[in-house]
Design a protein around this motif. Sequence first.
Motif, PDB file in Angstrom:
ATOM      1  N   GLY A  46     -12.463  39.527  -9.756  1.00 15.25           N
ATOM      2  CA  GLY A  46     -12.802  40.977  -9.020  1.00 15.25           C
ATOM      3  C   GLY A  46     -12.302  40.243  -7.380  1.00 15.25           C
ATOM      4  O   GLY A  46     -12.169  39.383  -6.628  1.00 15.25           O
ATOM      5  N   ARG A  47     -12.844  41.338  -6.703  1.00  6.99           N
ATOM      6  CA  ARG A  47     -12.010  41.717  -5.057  1.00  6.99           C
ATOM      7  C   ARG A  47     -13.048  42.353  -4.340  1.00  6.99           C
ATOM      8  O   ARG A  47     -13.732  43.061  -5.364  1.00  6.99           O
ATOM      9  N   ARG A  48     -13.969  42.182  -3.669  1.00  8.33           N
ATOM     10  CA  ARG A  48     -14.637  42.573  -2.934  1.00  8.33           C
ATOM     11  C   ARG A  48     -14.241  43.989  -1.489  1.00  8.33           C
ATOM     12  O   ARG A  48     -13.669  43.188  -1.040  1.00  8.33           O
TER      13      ARG A  48
ATOM     14  N   ALA B  80     -22.077  36.325   0.475  1.00  3.50           N
ATOM     15  CA  ALA B  80     -21.312  35.612   1.235  1.00  3.50           C
ATOM     16  C   ALA B  80     -19.803  36.379   1.647  1.00  3.50           C
ATOM     17  O   ALA B  80     -19.606  35.795   2.760  1.00  3.50           O
ATOM     18  N   MET B  81     -18.816  37.010   0.583  1.00  2.00           N
ATOM     19  CA  MET B  81     -17.950  36.823   1.131  1.00  2.00           C
ATOM     20  C   MET B  81     -17.490  37.921   1.980  1.00  2.00           C
ATOM     21  O   MET B  81     -18.147  39.038   1.279  1.00  2.00           O
ATOM     22  N   ALA B  82     -17.350  38.153   2.719  1.00  2.00           N
ATOM     23  CA  ALA B  82     -16.306  39.355   3.648  1.00  2.00           C
ATOM     24  C   ALA B  82     -15.286  40.016   2.626  1.00  2.00           C
ATOM     25  O   ALA B  82     -15.352  39.878   1.616  1.00  2.00           O
ATOM     26  N   PRO B  83     -15.315  41.620   2.548  1.00  2.00           N
ATOM     27  CA  PRO B  83     -15.073  41.844   2.498  1.00  2.00           C
ATOM     28  C   PRO B  83     -13.146  41.411   2.773  1.00  2.00           C
ATOM     29  O   PRO B  83     -12.528  40.680   2.811  1.00  2.00           O
ATOM     30  N   GLY B  84     -12.605  41.820   0.890  1.00  2.00           N
ATOM     31  CA  GLY B  84     -11.378  40.929   0.923  1.00  2.00           C
ATOM     32  C   GLY B  84     -11.248  40.545   0.309  1.00  2.00           C
ATOM     33  O   GLY B  84     -10.070  39.853   0.100  1.00  2.00           O
ATOM     34  N   SER B  85     -12.484  39.591   0.201  1.00  2.00           N
ATOM     35  CA  SER B  85     -12.149  37.938  -0.610  1.00  2.00           C
ATOM     36  C   SER B  85     -12.057  38.195  -1.828  1.00  2.00           C
ATOM     37  O   SER B  85     -12.308  39.744  -3.026  1.00  2.00           O
TER      38      SER B  85
ATOM     39  N   ALA C 100     -23.782  21.705 -22.345  1.00  2.00           N
ATOM     40  CA  ALA C 100     -24.129  22.522 -23.114  1.00  2.00           C
ATOM     41  C   ALA C 100     -23.314  23.651 -22.984  1.00  2.00           C
ATOM     42  O   ALA C 100     -23.629  23.896 -21.561  1.00  2.00           O
ATOM     43  N   SER C 101     -22.877  23.778 -24.374  1.00  2.00           N
ATOM     44  CA  SER C 101     -21.503  25.286 -23.770  1.00  2.00           C
ATOM     45  C   SER C 101     -22.118  26.034 -24.406  1.00  2.00           C
ATOM     46  O   SER C 101     -22.644  27.184 -25.103  1.00  2.00           O
ATOM     47  N   VAL C 102     -21.801  27.497 -22.716  1.00  2.00           N
ATOM     48  CA  VAL C 102     -22.353  28.953 -23.820  1.00  2.00           C
ATOM     49  C   VAL C 102     -21.394  29.855 -23.930  1.00  2.00           C
ATOM     50  O   VAL C 102     -20.549  29.978 -22.704  1.00  2.00           O
ATOM     51  N   SER C 103     -20.924  29.931 -25.068  1.00  2.00           N
ATOM     52  CA  SER C 103     -20.046  31.551 -24.870  1.00  2.00           C
ATOM     53  C   SER C 103     -20.151  32.222 -24.438  1.00  2.00           C
ATOM     54  O   SER C 103     -21.523  32.994 -24.944  1.00  2.00           O
ATOM     55  N   ARG C 104     -19.318  33.349 -23.832  1.00  2.00           N
ATOM     56  CA  ARG C 104     -19.347  34.751 -23.380  1.00  2.00           C
ATOM     57  C   ARG C 104     -19.187  35.487 -24.438  1.00  2.00           C
ATOM     58  O   ARG C 104     -17.273  35.399 -24.253  1.00  2.00           O
ATOM     59  N   ASP C 105     -18.742  37.020 -24.941  1.00  2.00           N
ATOM     60  CA  ASP C 105     -17.516  37.605 -25.047  1.00  2.00           C
ATOM     61  C   ASP C 105     -16.521  37.951 -23.827  1.00  2.00           C
ATOM     62  O   ASP C 105     -16.792  37.946 -22.575  1.00  2.00           O
ATOM     63  N   ARG C 106     -15.994  39.010 -24.048  1.00  2.00           N
ATOM     64  CA  ARG C 106     -15.330  39.786 -23.300  1.00  2.00           C
ATOM     65  C   ARG C 106     -15.916  41.036 -22.324  1.00  2.00           C
ATOM     66  O   ARG C 106     -15.515  40.452 -21.066  1.00  2.00           O
ATOM     67  N   ALA C 107     -17.073  41.293 -22.690  1.00  2.00           N
ATOM     68  CA  ALA C 107     -17.732  42.482 -21.533  1.00  2.00           C
ATOM     69  C   ALA C 107     -18.657  41.604 -21.174  1.00  2.00           C
ATOM     70  O   ALA C 107     -18.843  41.638 -19.977  1.00  2.00           O
ATOM     71  N   GLN C 108     -18.951  40.030 -21.364  1.00  2.00           N
ATOM     72  CA  GLN C 108     -20.102  39.036 -21.161  1.00  2.00           C
ATOM     73  C   GLN C 108     -19.097  39.138 -20.087  1.00  2.00           C
ATOM     74  O   GLN C 108     -20.203  38.502 -18.811  1.00  2.00           O
ATOM     75  N   VAL C 109     -17.784  38.425 -19.710  1.00  2.00           N
ATOM     76  CA  VAL C 109     -17.347  38.339 -19.328  1.00  2.00           C
ATOM     77  C   VAL C 109     -17.020  38.709 -18.708  1.00  2.00           C
ATOM     78  O   VAL C 109     -16.930  38.399 -16.999  1.00  2.00           O
ATOM     79  N   GLU C 110     -16.735  39.802 -18.226  1.00  2.00           N
ATOM     80  CA  GLU C 110     -16.296  40.857 -17.219  1.00  2.00           C
ATOM     81  C   GLU C 110     -17.082  41.187 -16.100  1.00  2.00           C
ATOM     82  O   GLU C 110     -17.733  41.483 -14.999  1.00  2.00           O
ATOM     83  N   ALA C 111     -19.199  41.588 -16.906  1.00  2.00           N
ATOM     84  CA  ALA C 111     -20.374  41.368 -16.339  1.00  2.00           C
ATOM     85  C   ALA C 111     -20.201  40.674 -15.208  1.00  2.00           C
ATOM     86  O   ALA C 111     -21.189  40.771 -14.280  1.00  2.00           O
ATOM     87  N   LEU C 112     -19.551  38.871 -15.256  1.00  2.00           N
ATOM     88  CA  LEU C 112     -19.978  38.543 -14.182  1.00  2.00           C
ATOM     89  C   LEU C 112     -19.511  38.385 -12.853  1.00  2.00           C
ATOM     90  O   LEU C 112     -19.893  37.795 -12.067  1.00  2.00           O
ATOM     91  N   ILE C 113     -18.431  39.915 -13.125  1.00  2.00           N
ATOM     92  CA  ILE C 113     -17.973  40.411 -11.864  1.00  2.00           C
ATOM     93  C   ILE C 113     -18.384  41.639 -11.314  1.00  2.00           C
ATOM     94  O   ILE C 113     -17.598  42.070 -10.213  1.00  2.00           O
ATOM     95  N   ASP C 114     -20.202  42.255 -12.138  1.00  2.00           N
ATOM     96  CA  ASP C 114     -20.340  42.820 -11.791  1.00  2.00           C
ATOM     97  C   ASP C 114     -20.327  43.358 -10.144  1.00  2.00           C
ATOM     98  O   ASP C 114     -20.962  42.813  -9.226  1.00  2.00           O
ATOM     99  N   GLY C 115     -19.783  44.657  -9.839  1.00  2.00           N
ATOM    100  CA  GLY C 115     -20.092  44.722  -8.121  1.00  2.00           C
ATOM    101  C   GLY C 115     -18.637  44.474  -7.388  1.00  2.00           C
ATOM    102  O   GLY C 115     -18.521  44.974  -6.087  1.00  2.00           O
ATOM    103  N   LEU C 116     -17.766  43.869  -8.048  1.00  2.00           N
ATOM    104  CA  LEU C 116     -16.786  44.023  -7.385  1.00  2.00           C
ATOM    105  C   LEU C 116     -15.770  44.645  -8.304  1.00  2.00           C
ATOM    106  O   LEU C 116     -16.069  45.114  -9.334  1.00  2.00           O
ATOM    107  N   ASP C 117     -14.381  45.335  -7.860  1.00  2.00           N
ATOM    108  CA  ASP C 117     -13.196  45.555  -8.309  1.00  2.00           C
ATOM    109  C   ASP C 117     -13.260  44.746  -8.901  1.00  2.00           C
ATOM    110  O   ASP C 117     -11.915  43.735  -8.360  1.00  2.00           O
ATOM    111  N   LEU C 118     -12.563  45.381  -9.759  1.00  2.00           N
ATOM    112  CA  LEU C 118     -11.484  44.307 -10.814  1.00  2.00           C
ATOM    113  C   LEU C 118     -10.817  44.754 -10.621  1.00  2.00           C
ATOM    114  O   LEU C 118      -9.405  45.851 -10.874  1.00  2.00           O
TER     115      LEU C 118
END
Length: 254
Positions: free
Chosen positions: A252-254, A168-173, A202-220
């Motif tokens: 991340g930036r779209r 739903a985010m426009a480019p530049g978001s 309930a808490s779910v821990s994610r490591d560095r790689a898993q956190v980065e995967a949350l913005i998959d498809g966006l420019d880091l």
Amino acid sequence: MSGPAADPDRPSAARVYDYLLGGACNFETDRRFAERIVAAMPEARSAARENRDFLRRAVRYFRARGITQFLDLGSGIPTVGNVHEAVPDARVLYVDLDPIAVAHSEVELAGCPRAEVVLADMLDPDAVLGSAAARRLLDLEQPIAVLMVSVLHFVPDPMPAIRRYVEAMAPGSFLAITHGTRDARHPNNDSAVRLYDETGSASVSRDRAQVEALIDGLDLVEPGVVWTPQWHPDTAPGDGDPRESLIYAVVGRR
């Protein structure tokens, strides 16, 4: 949409966070629970402040790049260092599923025509984006900053919702995320996780790689996945160990 019934006798993650930040929108049960967290993990107070400081820096970073609208998902209670005060000329929609947090937010936002709160489940993006408040405040044809700050570590599978918001985010978001992690190697991390389980969050821990995967498809956005005080700090790094912030930040930036 309707949310769960309010239960002031059960600690709420949103109100516990408010207490750790020094806010006043919390109950005795939240304060007692927060003190148990601090007893197990004394860094919890400073970690909460570092997390909120990241939020302030991030929204100012986005505003400096032309963003004039913000969607704060799982916002909790916008009392201490909130988005609409950090960027008062922007439009802000807060979203939370805790009816008590939303009720407090409505009081806090009274007289703020550019900011509103909606009671909704952030995991139902169509309900959030289709809400009357979203239609009034947000223009999805224009860039937006979507904030998921200290909320995804309570979500077992956030990717379907994240993908829908990104769609739903426009480019530049921008999408900003902070996330608790066991990568800090705190000796009492497991104890704190078990305590949060008692709240029903309930808490779910994610490591560095898993956190980065949350913005998959966006420019880091640089500097990538870092501890919260390391993301575009206002001042030179101090002598403290950044791992004591307990929380990763990534944008991340779209």
